[in-house]
Design an enzyme around this catalytic site. Structure first.
Site, mmCIF file in Angstrom:
data_model
loop_
_atom_site.group_PDB
_atom_site.id
_atom_site.type_symbol
_atom_site.label_atom_id
_atom_site.label_comp_id
_atom_site.label_asym_id
_atom_site.label_seq_id
_atom_site.Cartn_x
_atom_site.Cartn_y
_atom_site.Cartn_z
ATOM 1 N N TYR A 136 53.013 111.500 12.204
ATOM 2 C CA TYR A 136 51.436 109.931 11.625
ATOM 3 C C TYR A 136 51.064 109.973 10.963
ATOM 4 O O TYR A 136 49.542 110.709 11.960
ATOM 5 C CB TYR A 136 52.071 108.951 13.056
ATOM 6 N N LYS A 164 55.258 108.970 9.163
ATOM 7 C CA LYS A 164 54.705 107.150 8.266
ATOM 8 C C LYS A 164 53.260 108.415 7.618
ATOM 9 O O LYS A 164 52.615 108.712 8.832
ATOM 10 C CB LYS A 164 53.966 106.442 9.680
#
Length: 304
Positions: A136, A164
């Site tokens: 992320y 992400k």
């Protein structure tokens, strides 16, 4: 697990609290039912939207167990286990794996400002647990951007299956998408860039806005995955004001406010987060009223 399941719409679910600051499991159940009825493919508990820095280890274990057992395979569970301490991330990830999570969402370490080599070793240590890892990258929260070169190096680590990407840097995302190894996915971390990134090859999104309109948001993503971009574009513009207003103040303030207006949960936070200013709350309310027919239909379909 089949890493192809790390595709589609993931909802970064909020963590409902009671007025006295405890985790509200009745509201959590309502939120999960709403998401499952909306057809999202993934649920992401205790990411940044879930106010994870203020959740104790005991609460985290109980919350993960509750979500995993309640969902019972009806959606992929990507547990938020990131930390700026690699040992803590490893321990949290192992616990989530043992509890039955399908994958782990691991944020780039914040505050420490590790070098690219440090980032590589961090994700390698977590991935050694054996659970699929979704990295992320969110520079706005961590103060550190993981560039495409480092992302692609980490993508070669066994069990690292996706990122992400919330840098909002389309050039960086394109470099990742054009050079990623087979089976490594990029998921949008910016709701209003989901469709543009999917047109470039992204596999889906981990979304804040999907808390509010899971059915419509996941329809947009599925249309994009099917190459039906005109239909996806129509939904994108329908939801664009909602996607933007979800960040009128720090996340998860706007989304919790919207869910409270919808009767799914109370608008309660843990310090240092506080309720939004009334001016911002009215802006959220106005956008919800503009989408009233969509929201009402989604809630009726979910049995709310």
């Amino acid at each position: 697990m089949n890493t192809r399941k790390i595709r589609g719409t993931g909802t970064a679910i909020v963590t409902p609290f009671t007025a006295n600051g405890e985790i509200d499991y009745d509201a959590t159940r309502r939120l999960l039912d709403y998401q499952l009825a909306g057809g999202v493919e993934m649920l992401v508990p205790l990411g940044s939207t879930g106010e994870n820095p203020t959740v104790t280890n005991t609460e985290r274990t109980k919350f993960f167990r509750f979500v995993i057992e309640y969902v019972n395979g009806r959606a992929v569970i990507v547990a938020g286990t990131g930390s700026n301490d690699t040992r803590a991330s490893v321990a949290l990830t192992k616990e989530a794996y043992d509890l039955g999570a399908d994958a782990a969402l691991v944020v780039t370490p914040y505050y420490n400002k590790p070098t690219p080599n440090g980032l590589f070793e961090h994700f390698k240590a977590v991935a050694d647990i054996g659970i699929p890892v979704v990295m992320y990258n969110v520079p706005g929260r961590t103060g550190l951007n993981m560039n495409a070169e480092t992302t692609l190096r980490c993508a070669e680590i066994p069990n690292v299956v996706a990122i992400k990407e919330a840098s909002a840097d389309l050039a960086q995302c394109m470099e990742i998408l054009s050079n990623a190894p087979h089976g490594f996915w990029l998921l949008s971390g910016e709701d209003n860039l989901t469709l543009p990134l999917m047109a470039l090859g992204a596999a889906g999104v981990i979304s804040v806005t999907a808390n509010v309109v899971p059915n419509e948001f996941s329809r947009m993503v599925r249309f994009a995955l099917e190459g039906r971009f005109e239909e996806a574009k129509a939904i994108h513009y329908e939801l664009l004001d909602l996607m933007k207003i979800m960040f009128v103040e720090s996340n998860p303030g706007p989304v919790k406010s919207a869910l409270a207006m919808m009767g799914i949960m109370g608008e309660n936070y843990r310090l240092p987060l506080v309720p939004m200013r009334e001016e911002s709350r009215m802006k959220v309310r106005d956008v919800l009223l503009q989408l009233e027919s969509v929201v009402v239909e989604e809630m009726e379909e979910s049995g709310r």
